[in-house]
Design a protein around this motif. Structure first.
Motif, PDB file in Angstrom:
ATOM      1  N   PRO A   1       0.846  -1.202   0.000  1.00  0.00           N
ATOM      2  CA  PRO A   1       0.000   0.000   0.000  1.00  0.00           C
ATOM      3  C   PRO A   1       0.879   1.249   0.000  1.00  0.00           C
ATOM      4  O   PRO A   1       1.858   1.337   0.738  1.00  0.00           O
ATOM      5  CB  PRO A   1      -0.810  -0.141   1.295  1.00  0.00           C
ATOM      6  CG  PRO A   1       0.025  -1.002   2.179  1.00  0.00           C
ATOM      7  CD  PRO A   1       0.809  -1.918   1.287  1.00  0.00           C
ATOM      8  N   THR A   2       0.527   2.205  -0.850  1.00  0.00           N
ATOM      9  CA  THR A   2       1.324   3.421  -1.025  1.00  0.00           C
ATOM     10  C   THR A   2       0.416   4.634  -0.985  1.00  0.00           C
ATOM     11  O   THR A   2      -0.708   4.597  -1.509  1.00  0.00           O
ATOM     12  CB  THR A   2       2.068   3.383  -2.381  1.00  0.00           C
ATOM     13  OG1 THR A   2       2.821   2.184  -2.468  1.00  0.00           O
ATOM     14  CG2 THR A   2       3.001   4.570  -2.518  1.00  0.00           C
ATOM     15  N   ASN A   3       0.914   5.718  -0.378  1.00  0.00           N
ATOM     16  CA  ASN A   3       0.141   6.951  -0.320  1.00  0.00           C
ATOM     17  C   ASN A   3       1.065   8.125  -0.617  1.00  0.00           C
ATOM     18  O   ASN A   3       2.114   8.281   0.009  1.00  0.00           O
ATOM     19  CB  ASN A   3      -0.503   7.122   1.061  1.00  0.00           C
ATOM     20  CG  ASN A   3      -1.638   8.134   1.034  1.00  0.00           C
ATOM     21  OD1 ASN A   3      -1.649   9.047   0.216  1.00  0.00           O
ATOM     22  ND2 ASN A   3      -2.598   7.977   1.939  1.00  0.00           N
ATOM     23  N   MET A   4       0.687   8.929  -1.593  1.00  0.00           N
ATOM     24  CA  MET A   4       1.467  10.114  -1.986  1.00  0.00           C
ATOM     25  C   MET A   4       0.593  11.353  -1.816  1.00  0.00           C
ATOM     26  O   MET A   4      -0.517  11.414  -2.343  1.00  0.00           O
ATOM     27  CB  MET A   4       1.917   9.996  -3.444  1.00  0.00           C
ATOM     28  CG  MET A   4       2.545  11.257  -4.017  1.00  0.00           C
ATOM     29  SD  MET A   4       4.246  11.512  -3.537  1.00  0.00           S
ATOM     30  CE  MET A   4       5.087  10.555  -4.799  1.00  0.00           C
ATOM     31  N   GLN A   5       1.106  12.320  -1.078  1.00  0.00           N
ATOM     32  CA  GLN A   5       0.386  13.569  -0.868  1.00  0.00           C
ATOM     33  C   GLN A   5       1.235  14.734  -1.366  1.00  0.00           C
ATOM     34  O   GLN A   5       2.397  14.884  -0.973  1.00  0.00           O
ATOM     35  CB  GLN A   5       0.060  13.765   0.615  1.00  0.00           C
ATOM     36  CG  GLN A   5      -0.850  12.704   1.208  1.00  0.00           C
ATOM     37  CD  GLN A   5      -2.226  12.703   0.573  1.00  0.00           C
ATOM     38  OE1 GLN A   5      -2.762  13.763   0.221  1.00  0.00           O
ATOM     39  NE2 GLN A   5      -2.809  11.519   0.411  1.00  0.00           N
ATOM     40  N   PHE A   6       0.649  15.565  -2.251  1.00  0.00           N
ATOM     41  CA  PHE A   6       1.330  16.749  -2.766  1.00  0.00           C
ATOM     42  C   PHE A   6       0.847  17.986  -2.019  1.00  0.00           C
ATOM     43  O   PHE A   6      -0.341  18.111  -1.684  1.00  0.00           O
ATOM     44  CB  PHE A   6       1.056  16.919  -4.262  1.00  0.00           C
ATOM     45  CG  PHE A   6       1.733  15.888  -5.126  1.00  0.00           C
ATOM     46  CD1 PHE A   6       3.101  15.926  -5.330  1.00  0.00           C
ATOM     47  CD2 PHE A   6       0.997  14.880  -5.733  1.00  0.00           C
ATOM     48  CE1 PHE A   6       3.722  14.992  -6.132  1.00  0.00           C
ATOM     49  CE2 PHE A   6       1.612  13.933  -6.524  1.00  0.00           C
ATOM     50  CZ  PHE A   6       2.988  13.989  -6.727  1.00  0.00           C
TER      51      PHE A   6
ATOM     52  N   PRO B   1       4.340  24.013 -10.208  1.00  0.00           N
ATOM     53  CA  PRO B   1       4.377  23.153 -11.391  1.00  0.00           C
ATOM     54  C   PRO B   1       3.934  21.724 -11.092  1.00  0.00           C
ATOM     55  O   PRO B   1       3.867  20.888 -11.997  1.00  0.00           O
ATOM     56  CB  PRO B   1       5.861  23.189 -11.784  1.00  0.00           C
ATOM     57  CG  PRO B   1       6.575  23.349 -10.492  1.00  0.00           C
ATOM     58  CD  PRO B   1       5.686  24.205  -9.630  1.00  0.00           C
ATOM     59  N   ILE B   2       3.634  21.441  -9.842  1.00  0.00           N
ATOM     60  CA  ILE B   2       3.305  20.071  -9.428  1.00  0.00           C
ATOM     61  C   ILE B   2       1.863  19.738  -9.810  1.00  0.00           C
ATOM     62  O   ILE B   2       0.937  20.550  -9.633  1.00  0.00           O
ATOM     63  CB  ILE B   2       3.518  19.903  -7.906  1.00  0.00           C
ATOM     64  CG1 ILE B   2       5.004  19.888  -7.594  1.00  0.00           C
ATOM     65  CG2 ILE B   2       2.852  18.645  -7.385  1.00  0.00           C
ATOM     66  CD1 ILE B   2       5.332  19.778  -6.124  1.00  0.00           C
ATOM     67  N   ASP B   3       1.666  18.539 -10.315  1.00  0.00           N
ATOM     68  CA  ASP B   3       0.332  18.028 -10.623  1.00  0.00           C
ATOM     69  C   ASP B   3      -0.227  17.376  -9.357  1.00  0.00           C
ATOM     70  O   ASP B   3      -0.073  16.181  -9.136  1.00  0.00           O
ATOM     71  CB  ASP B   3       0.411  17.019 -11.765  1.00  0.00           C
ATOM     72  CG  ASP B   3      -0.965  16.483 -12.173  1.00  0.00           C
ATOM     73  OD1 ASP B   3      -1.971  16.923 -11.587  1.00  0.00           O
ATOM     74  OD2 ASP B   3      -1.012  15.609 -13.058  1.00  0.00           O
TER      75      ASP B   3
END
Length: 805
Positions: free
Chosen positions: A470-475, A482-484
């Motif tokens: 399980p992976t979680n990415m938070q921006f 410029p980040i999506d």
């Protein structure tokens, strides 16, 4: 390669070391029986003599059950005699090979010595000569690699024959699809379907490295280039014993290329420190062991200067500078319990913590460097934790080498990563960040069975793996980011692999044969956050047999012809399909692809080994054909200068080549070897669709190149128990998808001295002695050309000491 480097390299051909190939010995067993009643006969004298001159080699007496075992027999042709008063002497020719560690002679029948009976002589078929390496692998002692002592496992590998290193990955015959094992098992430390962590794994913890170009069916089918098995140190001497060591070093002593203006300094005089300890206590039925390593390094990890030229005339110059600080702590401990001669249990634990801090600067300039377009600065703060719990039970039957092994391994691997960005533009400055948390859980259950035969062995077994990530990415976007940020969220990777295998090994005086098949079923599911703007949940499954066959024909005692065929697979690693873009370089983004599928390979090889009294020459010719080749493809979106580097299945590719290894002992004080490879790589024409951020179709015509490498080694034994090693490596230009990589050259030097009556050891070495190793690439995409040269830290000087007790 310039004129200076050519001179250095060809001088080095005369100054090269040899790595110690493991010498194999065999245990011979059998059962003496009465020729008529078939009852076991006790206390029979068993003698082994050389066939050539009847010199005594070894002897023993059968036990009450009529069984005997003789260990430590080197490969060769012998006469075995069975003697007992009142019985006719039994004499039998036996040929000891190297493919099996155990040989079972089966029933040896003795007949009573009556007047009408004459001596009974049973002659077995001949087997195998004294070849000093097994048909399936080459084994190298890490302690003999003086020029890389105190470095990482990755650095130690680059000096081995047949091995090259590119972009931090190990290659066999120019191919990085190599399965990396630790103590015969895949590990989160080195990657389950790829390569990770080798540059931080201390070589001081390793006893030996095994290279298996053509793996048998007993190994996982993953890794089309072959397998590298890293064996940890483990002492089993009686009582308390161990080894302590410490290494210190410095790298980046000279600035190879100055920074572009307005950025922070490059790391220089980067420190390295690696204390290590290995302890072992063995008494009666218990053996306990503990090994600890702590590695601290600062490294100029990347220092790449590049130019992007677009079809509309735009030219962008940039530098990617990354200063890295790494701490890597490892503890491995366990217990071996042997309650009786037939059963043993090993329980072990492994814990690792890796901390990485990256300070990076990426400046962008116009064509003539008169205007800075952007400065992107980043701080990466990443911590990785790995914990492995293992249990292995082994039952030994009365017949030596006849055994059943069952094991279970559980691995937990956490990746906790944070990036902080400063986006400095001509009119504003923005602050951005992201956080990634990934937890990997892997359970492996395996059962393996081995039974020796008179002329080989049979092996069979099963394995089951379940893996979830399980992976979680938070921006966290800032001003004019410029980040999506919509490309974040959660994802879940699930993998289940049941497998069974069977393998048969046969050897006699002329023939070596190994044939096996592995049946694998693989099911992969990749669940994706439903709000992701591009990708959706995906997966794949297959059930497929993977056959392997090896054949060897001995022309005579010093000449052997071999042939191999096997089928292999390379499954995409989880990071290859990970849906989140990576922003350490904001104008050349790396993104995974959940639609990626496995690549399958057919491998063919023939080889010939010629031996003489003080050396040998081994040559192999091979052909690999790959379907659904996995590689990164770089494209741009029309009207944009950003490059998106995304994994794709690029159709078919192939490699045909020749590899040779020459070894010669000129005297007791000087041994040299030279290895080389020449191969022709082809990537067929293909068309792909890079879906992120918007669908982009890209096509390329067939590309090909003839490339190769040379590796020269020299080993001197000097007075005063001192050893000296020099290594030179040259890699020819090679193709990569969409482009090529230029030639590279380096030279390593090391010296080692035994002190304190052989218990202590001092070493001093230098890698890339003349600071010549530069990685230069050219990539051509849809409307752009990217040229880059990386002046990362490659030259390191180390001083170390170790003491055995």
């Amino acid at each position: 390669m310039n004129y200076k480097n050519q001179i250095l390299f060809f001088l080095a051909l005369f100054f090269v070391p040899v790595f110690a190939l493991a010498q194999s010995s065999v245990s011979i067993s059998g059962l003496t029986r009465h020729g008529k009643s078939k009852a076991p006969i006790s206390y029979v004298s068993i003698l082994i003599k050389t066939k050539k001159d009847s010199s005594f080699v070894g002897g023993t007496i059968t036990n009450e059950e009529g069984r005997f075992t003789l260990s430590g027999i080197k490969s060769g042709t012998y006469l075995m005699e069975a003697l007992l008063g009142g019985y006719v002497k039994h004499q039998q020719e036996i040929i000891v090979g190297t493919l099996s560690a155990y040989l079972d002679l089966g029933n040896i029948e003795l007949f009573e010595n009556v007047n009408k009976l004459t001596d009974v002589i049973v002659t077995a078929s001949k087997q195998k000569d004294g070849v000093n390496e097994k048909m399936d692998k080459k084994v190298f002692a890490v302690g003999n690699n003086i020029s890389q002592a105190g470095g990482s496992v990755l650095q130690a590998m680059q000096n081995l024959p047949g091995v090259t290193v590119q972009d931090g990955k190990v290659q066999l015959r120019g191919n990085d699809k190599v399965a990396i094992l630790i103590d015969g098992k895949q590990s989160a430390i080195t990657g389950f379907n790829g390569q990770t962590g080798l540059d931080n794994l201390p070589a001081s913890a390793i006893e030996r490295i095994e290279i298996i170009n053509n793996p048998s069916a007993i190994y996982d089918a993953n890794g089309n280039a072959g397998i590298i098995n890293i064996i940890y140190k483990k002492n089993k001497q009686e009582g308390f014993n161990g080894k302590i060591g410490i290494m210190g070093g410095l790298g980046a002593l000279w600035e190879r290329k100055p920074n572009l203006p307005t950025i922070r300094p490059q790391f220089s005089a980067t420190p390295k420190l690696n204390p290590s300890i290995s302890l072992n206590y063995r008494k009666n039925k218990l053996n306990t062991f503990l090994q600890g390593d702590w590695l601290y390094t600062q490294t100029l990890n990347r220092n790449e200067f590049s130019e992007r030229t677009y079809s509309n005339g735009i030219v962008i110059n940039q530098q990617v500078k990354r200063n890295r600080t790494t701490t890597f702590a490892t503890v491995k401990t366990g217990i071996d319990w042997t309650p009786d001669a037939s059963n043993s249990l090993t329980v072990s634990g492994y814990f690792n913590r890796e901390k990485i801090l990256d300070d990076g600067d990426v400046p962008y300039f116009n064509k003539d460097f008169s205007q800075r377009l952007r400065l992107w600065q980043f701080l990466e703060d990443e911590v990785k934790y790995t914990a492995i719990a293992s249990a292995s039970y082994q039952h030994k039957f009365k017949q030596p080498g006849h055994q059943l092994t069952a094991g279970f391994n559980y691995t937990f691997h956490r990746e906790d990563e944070q990036y902080f960005f400063t986006n400095i533009m001509p009119t504003f400055t923005g602050q951005d960040a992201f956080k990634l948390l990934s937890d990997e859980h892997v359970s492996d259950l395996n059962v393996d069975y081995v039974r020796p035969l008179k002329h080989g062995r049979i092996e069979t077994g099963m394995k089951f793996r379940y893996r979830s990530i399980p992976t979680n990415m938070q921006f966290f976007p800032g001003l004019n980011s410029p980040i999506d940020s919509n490309a974040g969220g959660w994802a879940n990777y699930k993998e289940a692999i049941p497998a069974v295998y069977g393998n048969y090994v046969f050897e006699n005086n002329k023939i070596e044969l190994e044939a096996g098949i592995r049946m694998e079923y693989v099911k992969v599911d990749y669940e994706v956050n439903p709000t992701h703007p591009t990708y959706t949940s995906d997966g794949y499954n297959y059930a497929k047999p993977f056959p392997t066959i090896r054949f060897g024909y001995k022309v005579n005692n010093r000449n052997k012809l071999t042939a191999f065929f096997n089928q292999r697979v390379d499954r995409p690693n989880e990071v290859d399909i990970r849906i989140f873009p990576k922003y350490d370089e904001p104008e050349l983004l790396k993104v995974g692809n959940p639609t990626l599928r496995p690549q399958f390979t057919n491998r063919f090889e023939i080889g010939y080994k010629l031996g003489w009294s003080n050396g040998s020459l081994t040559t192999s010719i091979y052909h690999n054909s790959v379907n659904a080749t996995i590689t990164r493809i770089a494209t741009i979106v029309p009207g944009n200068t950003l490059i998106y580097n995304i994994f794709q299945n690029a159709g078919k590719s192939s490699a045909t080549g020749i590899e040779t290894f020459l070894q010669q002992e000129f005297s007791k004080s000087f041994t040299a070897n030279l290895s080389g490879a020449l191969y022709h790589n082809i990537i067929n024409a293909f068309t792909i669709n890079n879906k992120y951020p918007v669908p982009t179709i890209y096509s390329i015509e067939e590309t090909f190149i003839t490339s190769g490498n040379l590796k020269a080694n020299l080993f001197f034994k000097l007075p005063g128990k001192t050893d000296l090693q020099l290594t030179a490596i040259w890699l020819a230009p090679d193709i990569i998808p969409q482009g090529r990589i230029e030639s590279r050259f380096s030279m390593d030097l090391g010296v080692k001295k035994q002190i304190q009556k052989g218990k202590g050891e001092l070493f001093l070495n230098a890698t890339d002695l003349f600071n010549t190793l530069v990685l230069t690439k050219v990539i051509i995409g849809n409307g752009f050309t990217l040229r880059s040269s990386d002046y990362l830290e490659t030259q390191v000087f180390r001083l170390g000491y170790s003491y055995k007790f």
